[in-house]
Motif scaffolding. Sequence first.
Motif, PDB file in Angstrom:
ATOM      1  N   SER A 261      42.095  36.354  34.884  1.00 29.08           N
ATOM      2  CA  SER A 261      42.749  37.432  34.148  1.00 29.08           C
ATOM      3  C   SER A 261      42.285  37.418  32.702  1.00 29.08           C
ATOM      4  N   SER A 262      42.177  36.245  32.192  1.00 30.73           N
ATOM      5  CA  SER A 262      41.764  36.163  30.802  1.00 30.73           C
ATOM      6  C   SER A 262      40.328  36.629  30.628  1.00 30.73           C
ATOM      7  N   LEU A 263      39.627  36.689  31.719  1.00 33.17           N
ATOM      8  CA  LEU A 263      38.242  37.148  31.645  1.00 33.17           C
ATOM      9  C   LEU A 263      38.189  38.620  31.979  1.00 33.17           C
ATOM     10  N   ASN A 264      39.337  39.133  32.305  1.00 38.82           N
ATOM     11  CA  ASN A 264      39.428  40.544  32.685  1.00 38.82           C
ATOM     12  C   ASN A 264      38.727  40.836  33.992  1.00 38.82           C
ATOM     13  N   PHE A 279      47.340  40.970  42.253  1.00 42.20           N
ATOM     14  CA  PHE A 279      46.223  41.019  41.318  1.00 42.20           C
ATOM     15  C   PHE A 279      45.227  42.065  41.765  1.00 42.20           C
ATOM     16  N   ARG A 280      44.788  42.780  40.805  1.00 36.74           N
ATOM     17  CA  ARG A 280      43.827  43.829  41.096  1.00 36.74           C
ATOM     18  C   ARG A 280      42.462  43.426  40.557  1.00 36.74           C
ATOM     19  N   TRP A 281      41.490  43.716  41.323  1.00 41.31           N
ATOM     20  CA  TRP A 281      40.132  43.368  40.925  1.00 41.31           C
ATOM     21  C   TRP A 281      39.607  44.364  39.916  1.00 41.31           C
ATOM     22  N   LEU A 282      39.108  43.844  38.839  1.00 45.70           N
ATOM     23  CA  LEU A 282      38.548  44.733  37.828  1.00 45.70           C
ATOM     24  C   LEU A 282      37.033  44.598  37.863  1.00 45.70           C
ATOM     25  N   GLY A 283      36.632  43.397  38.105  1.00 46.87           N
ATOM     26  CA  GLY A 283      35.199  43.189  38.247  1.00 46.87           C
ATOM     27  C   GLY A 283      34.289  43.163  37.054  1.00 46.87           C
ATOM     28  N   ALA A 285      33.757  41.324  33.726  1.00 48.43           N
ATOM     29  CA  ALA A 285      34.195  40.255  32.839  1.00 48.43           C
ATOM     30  C   ALA A 285      33.975  40.598  31.378  1.00 48.43           C
ATOM     31  N   THR A 286      34.990  40.436  30.636  1.00 47.72           N
ATOM     32  CA  THR A 286      34.896  40.668  29.200  1.00 47.72           C
ATOM     33  C   THR A 286      35.884  39.731  28.547  1.00 47.72           C
ATOM     34  N   LEU A 287      35.799  39.710  27.308  1.00 45.83           N
ATOM     35  CA  LEU A 287      36.726  38.846  26.610  1.00 45.83           C
ATOM     36  C   LEU A 287      38.048  39.574  26.542  1.00 45.83           C
TER      37      LEU A 287
END
Length: 444
Positions: A261-264, A279-283, A285-287
């Motif tokens: 989650s922290s990685l988005n 939890f939903r997949w966002l796919g 990764a960002t800060l």
Amino acid sequence: MTASFSSVAEVAVPAAAAVMASALPQEQQQARPRPRPMHAGGGGGGGGGANGRHHAYSRKDKSLGLLCSNFVVLYNRDDVESIGLDEAAKCLGVERRRIYDIVNVLESVGILVRKAKNRYTWIGFGGVSISLRELKERALREKSGLAPLQTEQQSAATISEDEDDDTLANPGAYIETERLSQTVDKPSGKPGASGCRLRSDHRKEKSLGLLTQNFVKLFLTMEVDTISLDEAAKLLLGEGHEETNMRTKVRRLYDIANVLSSLNLIEKIHQGDSRKPAFRWLGRATLNTENGVTVAVPPPGKIASKKRAFGTELTNIDMHRSNLDSKNKKKAKLVQSSGDVLTNCKLAVRSRLGQGKQSGFVYGPFHPSGARKHGLDGGNKPGQRERAEDWESLSASFRPQYQNQALSDLFVHYVDAWKTWYSEFAQGSSIMQQHFGHPVNHFL
DNA sequence: TCATCCCGCCAACCG
DNA sequence: CGGTTGGCGGGATGA
């Protein structure tokens, strides 16, 4: 209120060198904790007795997700090639064990690569896509083909391996999901290349890293893009699951979900009806700047509390590695390296700050709500003077937030350094020297 | 009450 | 054999 440590922090400041020096000595704290959990009477005291109230200790301040964010903020730079675990632990003010946790999942998604013992190479978010692609391929292959989603663990579970809890005893299927190296090349000459990895794979089968990958595979292969941890655990364990196994698995999934989650990469969502979140997949990764960096560590004066001394401190940075007070000898090494470590932290933070973009730095749970990264993002405009002033107020408002003197000093120093640098940059040089009265680089 | 998940013991690993 | 890793689950905290 919250007098106790806040005052400490405020006072703290000058002598940076002294800080680190003093920070080491008392770390040895008492010998190893007890064989069994404390909690009992201890907690009772309400922490330091009557006035236990001060602000609060909040587990959120120590969450893996937050730690992960901090970790990323600290190392997500181009000039970071190698990351030392001890260094990271020290910078982030947590015990090494926690670093292993995040490093394992970060590695499993390609953000890091283990380079050597105690050493990781920073790949960055760029490695995520590659890693995910590969992961998906593998997942699909497994799905359609032979292998079930995960390792033998599942087969074992399916076979009804209930009870036990010993070891999954079922050395049958070693799918050895291509190690966790999933990322680009792996360290060339991987040692045990020549077979004989099997035996040791038992442990790996339950590793956080592998679990992370399997968890991610779930998202990559399934139609639904949201899943609850319970469901995930069920899927990952197979039917045969047993209460305890499930619980353990879910615990780990919580850990993983937090860092992802922290990685988005994923996001927690509350489905209207169901009580439990999913939890939903966002796919991508960002800060995650949602939860900013927290640089909170306990005041050097005392760290004593072996376990959770709620209300008395915020973090136990105790760098005492495992336990056994008997190993104080190595301390010297730490002392020696602390300089480098801090320097690195300093550079990292400076670079962050220098970027002028909101990189998510938030100083601890008690930072003044209003002050939060003001001056960081707000300063998009070129007004040099304002910027400089921002930094002053910034430092002024943040300084007290640190629970750790070393970091507090560090921050103060950053600001000073920044001011110096900035002023020199903006207007000729030396003038400011008078203002701030000291050279920039003199740390230890 | 129950979901969440931090914490650190201690065993497997490894040099 | 000592240091590194990291599984694991007790139990505290939060909702």
